[in-house]
Design an enzyme around this catalytic site. Structure first.
Site, PDB file in Angstrom:
ATOM      1  N   ASP A   1      29.316  46.296   7.777  1.00 40.49           N
ATOM      2  CA  ASP A   1      27.853  46.389   7.818  1.00 40.49           C
ATOM      3  C   ASP A   1      27.310  45.108   8.452  1.00 40.49           C
ATOM      4  OD1 ASP A   1      25.174  46.670   7.411  1.00 40.49           O
ATOM      5  OD2 ASP A   1      25.297  47.134   5.284  1.00 40.49           O
TER       6      ASP A   1
ATOM      7  N   ASP B   1      34.632  49.380   5.598  1.00 42.38           N
ATOM      8  CA  ASP B   1      33.352  49.614   6.276  1.00 42.38           C
ATOM      9  C   ASP B   1      32.752  48.260   6.630  1.00 42.38           C
ATOM     10  OD1 ASP B   1      30.865  51.291   6.915  1.00 42.38           O
ATOM     11  OD2 ASP B   1      30.075  49.883   5.437  1.00 42.38           O
TER      12      ASP B   1
END
Length: 645
Positions: free
Chosen positions: A417, A415
């Site tokens: 960010d 992921d």
């Protein structure tokens, strides 16, 4: 912590107070509120020469003459994703000439005119007025003319008036008669391959509501007397947007409702069944210190059985590469038997201990849970600029770390960010609008189709804001989903207020910044071509608050941030539910006024409402920041899980 700001960032072993969100600094404020005025020119050079930026148009139109013998018709002539071209056509249906004309209409918040030709166009809030030029005010009986404009947003006009009368040529409304209010935002049910049922709450009017016009996109598809409508003949696996306007007994049309977006089933493009909705939580590496929230707490709270995914936060981004965030927390700290997920003590010489090994044990007990390693966050997003300069090298470094043989069995993907691509967060990025797309494309190419690749993304739905700074639509093709950070819209970084809910689901009268709400963000992503099935709605398991507040309702003044356990202006839900119980709710989020403190936070009840929104919009699911803010029995996650079934 992924957010508009980043209230859970890591410095050493503690949370640090977030710098104000990027719209609070001078440069970023102008960015967040800037209206983009670029437009697509008309084909004919002569007409292009007449196009003027709306900002340069001066003076509201003078009071209009009543006209019962003319009509005005709206048409959208082109659409290029972030903007559109449109026109109004005025026709004199009477027997005498018109000497001037004025057209008025309302657009929903987020939709605006950016340039116009053959008319002087001005605005007051969401109300727009177009007045004839000196050369085209006269209109003979039976004649017609058009003026055009370019716009931003996806809304449809409502409340049209021509010279003070109805645009459909009916009689002028009686003096003092007010148009109806906006109906409630439609909700969708019974979604099939070819149809959907819509319902909405009634509008109000001083003389009574006669009927409702139902719009699919910008086209009116039906007029009904009740507050329900069943649309049919749709295409399977296709996304549609609906809104409703009310008409009173004087044939006045009020403002449009909010919009609901529906994706029909079938064709591989429909929303996932509710049982497959994503239920994702962020677990922070630093949470094991002062907060003493361990991986085992995910089990003892009952949360593990309600999860589909965990994002482990955060890995660092430095020198253009993915790197370990906290080696001790990540894989060095040893756990005794009582603190370990599997009840077995770690040994001092085992190659992988720490959170990563505890997550490994969690997956053995709950093999359905997928775990992603999240990189970046508020503090470490500054490293993405260098990563964007060589996406392939960045992807190689991330793959080598995530798939390190010591823990390759733990992580199912990565992921990102990044706060924020080609925009400002803790620092400002100038990598360009294609940087995010290039980075995610490189990650997908390296990790392959079998791994999860996701990104936490801005919820700034304002015109010209962060969402417009990068190619989120193009980048979406490379991710499994976006985690839309629909919280931290407002907080005590604005020390004197006004008080406002930090995670509003919808807009409301008095909201400090237009476009800063969940629905605005989701609708804007959909408008940019991001499928609903690639959007997760974010929930904060904490509140944001001010002190020195005397007013219970939102919009009050303050003297500064309210005291919090770990930092000023922020507090966990598990504390607030008792220390400052809810006193009201607005825009789908609760607020509480206790003493001189004012807090806003989500509760099981408001989360249930937001999960209904997730299902109605056909979103992929929901996620939360972060585990330690919940109660010891996980009541917020329980509400999320139940609401998605």
């Amino acid at each position: 912590m992924p957010s508009l700001t980043h209230p859970g960032t890591l410095t050493g072993r503690s949370r640090v107070p977030p710098p104000p969100p990027s719209h609070h600094s001078g440069a970023a404020l102008s960015t967040a509120r800037r209206i983009r005025t670029g437009f697509r020119s008309r084909a004919a050079a002569a007409l292009t020469a007449l196009a003027l930026p709306v900002a340069a148009l001066v003076g509201l139109a003078s009071p209009a003459h009543a006209a019962t013998s003319a009509t005005a018709t709206y048409a959208k002539t082109s659409d290029w994703g972030g903007g559109f071209g449109a026109s109004w056509t005025i026709k004199n249906t009477g027997s005498t000439a018109l000497s001037s004309w004025t057209v008025e209409w309302d657009y929903p918040s987020g939709t605006s005119v950016t340039s116009a030709w053959d008319a002087d166009v001005t605005s007051s809030g969401t109300h727009w007025t177009a007045k004839n030029k000196s050369y085209n005010g006269t209109l003979a009986p039976g004649a017609s003319l058009s003026f055009g404009f370019n716009g931003a947003g996806s809304g449809s006009p409502s409340g049209c008036k021509l010279n003070g009368g109805s645009c459909d040529g009916s009689s002028t409304p009686p003096t003092g008669d007010n148009p109806p209010s906006a109906p409630g935002t439609p909700t969708a049910s019974n979604v099939t391959d070819t149809g959907v049922s819509l319902s909405w709450s009634a509008a109000t009017d001083d003389k009574g509501v006669k009927n409702y016009d139902v719009y699919r996109g910008s086209a009116k598809i039906a007029t009904v007397t009740g507050t329900t409508y069943a649309d049919s003949g749709l295409t399977k696996g296709t996304t549609y947007t609906y809104s409703v306007t009310a008409r009173d007994t004087a044939d006045q049309t009020g403002p449009a409702s909010g919009t609901v977006t529906v994706t029909t089933t079938g064709g591989g493009g429909g929303p996932a069944p509710s049982g497959d909705k994503v239920r994702l939580g962020y677990f922070t590496d630093w949470g094991i210190y002062q907060r003493n929230y361990q991986v085992k707490n995910i089990v003892t709270s009952g949360s593990a059985s309600k999860l589909t995914h965990i994002n482990y936060a955060f890995g660092n981004v430095t020198n253009g590469q993915c790197a370990i965030g906290d080696a001790y927390a990540d894989y060095q700290k040893t756990y005794d038997a009582s603190s370990s997920v599997d009840g077995t003590a770690d040994t001092w010489d085992q190659p992988v201990a720490g959170n990563i090994n505890q997550l490994r044990e969690l997956k053995k007990k709950y093999p359905n849970i997928k775990i992603l390693w999240s990189f970046g966050g508020w503090t470490w997003s500054g490293g993405f600029g260098a990563a964007a300069a060589n996406p392939a090298a960045f992807a190689d470094s991330c793959y080598s770390l995530v798939k390190d043989p010591r823990w390759a069995d733990v992580f199912d993907g990565i992921d990102i960010d990044w706060e924020y691509p080609n925009a400002c967060g803790l620092s400002c990025d100038t990598s360009g609008p294609a940087a995010l797309k290039n980075l995610l494309a490189a990650l997908r190419a390296k990790f392959g189709s079998s791994a999860l690749v996701t990104a936490a993304v801005t919820a700034d739905g304002s015109t010209g804001g962060k969402m417009d700074a990068a190619d989120y639509g193009g980048a979406a093709s490379y991710v499994d989903w976006y985690n839309v950070m629909t919280y931290d819209f407002f907080g005590a970084w604005d020390a004197k207020g006004p008080t406002a809910p930090h995670s509003p689901l919808t807009s409301y009268n008095g909201i400090p910044i237009a476009g800063f709400n969940t629905d605005a963000a989701i609708q804007k992503y959909l408008g940019k071509g991001v499928p609903a099935s690639k959007l997760n709605l974010g929930i904060g398991f904490y509140g944001r608050g001010w002190t020195g507040v005397t007013q219970d309702a939102p919009g009050g003044t303050a003297t500064g941030p309210a005291p919090g356990t770990y930092e000023q202006g922020i507090e966990d839900y598990k504390v607030l539910k008792s220390s400052c119980p809810v006193t009201g709710a607005i825009a789908g989020t609760a607020y509480a006024h206790c003493g001189s403190n004012w807090w806003s936070y989500d509760t099981p009840s408001t989360i249930t409402g937001k999960m209904s929104y997730v299902k109605n919009q056909g979103l992929r699911g929901a996620f939360f920041w972060e585990f330690s803010g919940d109660t010891s029995n996980g009541e917020l996650l329980t509400a999320m899980d139940s609401g998605l079934k």
